[in-house]
Design a protein around this motif. Sequence first.
Motif, short mmCIF file in Angstrom:
data_model
loop_
_atom_site.label_atom_id
_atom_site.label_comp_id
_atom_site.label_asym_id
_atom_site.label_seq_id
_atom_site.Cartn_x
_atom_site.Cartn_y
_atom_site.Cartn_z
N LEU A 46 0.82 -1.22 0.00
CA LEU A 46 0.00 0.00 0.00
C LEU A 46 0.85 1.26 0.00
CD1 LEU A 46 -2.72 -1.03 2.63
CD2 LEU A 46 -2.95 -1.02 0.14
N ALA A 47 2.16 1.10 0.14
CA ALA A 47 3.09 2.23 0.18
C ALA A 47 2.79 3.16 1.35
CB ALA A 47 3.07 3.00 -1.13
N ILE A 48 2.51 2.55 2.50
CA ILE A 48 2.30 3.32 3.72
C ILE A 48 3.18 2.73 4.81
CG2 ILE A 48 -0.08 3.96 3.14
CD1 ILE A 48 -1.06 1.74 5.00
N SER A 49 3.35 3.47 5.89
CA SER A 49 4.17 2.98 6.97
C SER A 49 3.43 1.87 7.73
CB SER A 49 4.53 4.10 7.94
OG SER A 49 3.38 4.52 8.66
N ARG A 50 4.21 1.04 8.40
CA ARG A 50 3.60 -0.02 9.19
C ARG A 50 2.78 0.57 10.33
NH1 ARG A 50 6.84 -5.17 11.84
NH2 ARG A 50 4.98 -6.34 12.54
#
Length: 244
Positions: A46-50
């Motif tokens: 998703l190209a987001i941080s964990r």
Amino acid sequence: MDFKINHKSPVPLHVQAELLLRRLIESPEYQEGKLLPNEVDLAKRLAISRATLRQAINKLVFEGLLIRKKGVGTKVASIQSISSKSKNWLSFSQEMETRGIPIKNFELHISWVIPDQKVANFFEIKGNQKVLQLVRLRGRPEGPFVYFRSYFHPRVGLTGDEDFTRPLYEILEKEHQVIAYISKEEISALLADEFIAQKLETDIGSPILCRKRFVYDVAERPIEYNLGYYKADSFVYTVESRRE
């Protein structure tokens, strides 16, 4: 299912991730016990941080929709373990349908009005900007018991030509792609003035339940300011709390 998040959208990333997860866990394979994708892999996809993804997961865990076990993974909770902490809420039509109460519209009026200062402040708009006002008098077939007045932010896109005999939030979602996501309410008691008494077919000075509802979209932007006046002898508002 399309695992994508719109990074240019004004909707916060964690809210988009939460909505995606809600759709994901409805699929049969996950309802049957399959573990959700690994957090690291899903966050990368998703190209987001964990941390952003975990914020979304934590909300669903809190609601009792997901179960997370260390060293095992995250899966959909069984029906029996869904928590009472879920904050689901319904439109008036849906509320009455779940109670098996047939509803009749006695009045339905639509107009564009200049809102009072409270409504303008809630919507964060200029006081001279018109908004759509929806007025409805509703109740059982034998008589009305609630008078509603709703105002909608111009951003929502309502024109006034919609079929407002249909459930309101269904119209917003299906015709205007606006999801009513958060509802905040204020409940107070008052005495019926001449206007409300006439509408609800009761005596002036009769007890009335006033219910204010402030509705927001998935980006937590205001979309509806709703006032409801209920006959106190015809409606009971119940709140259930459970100590953990």
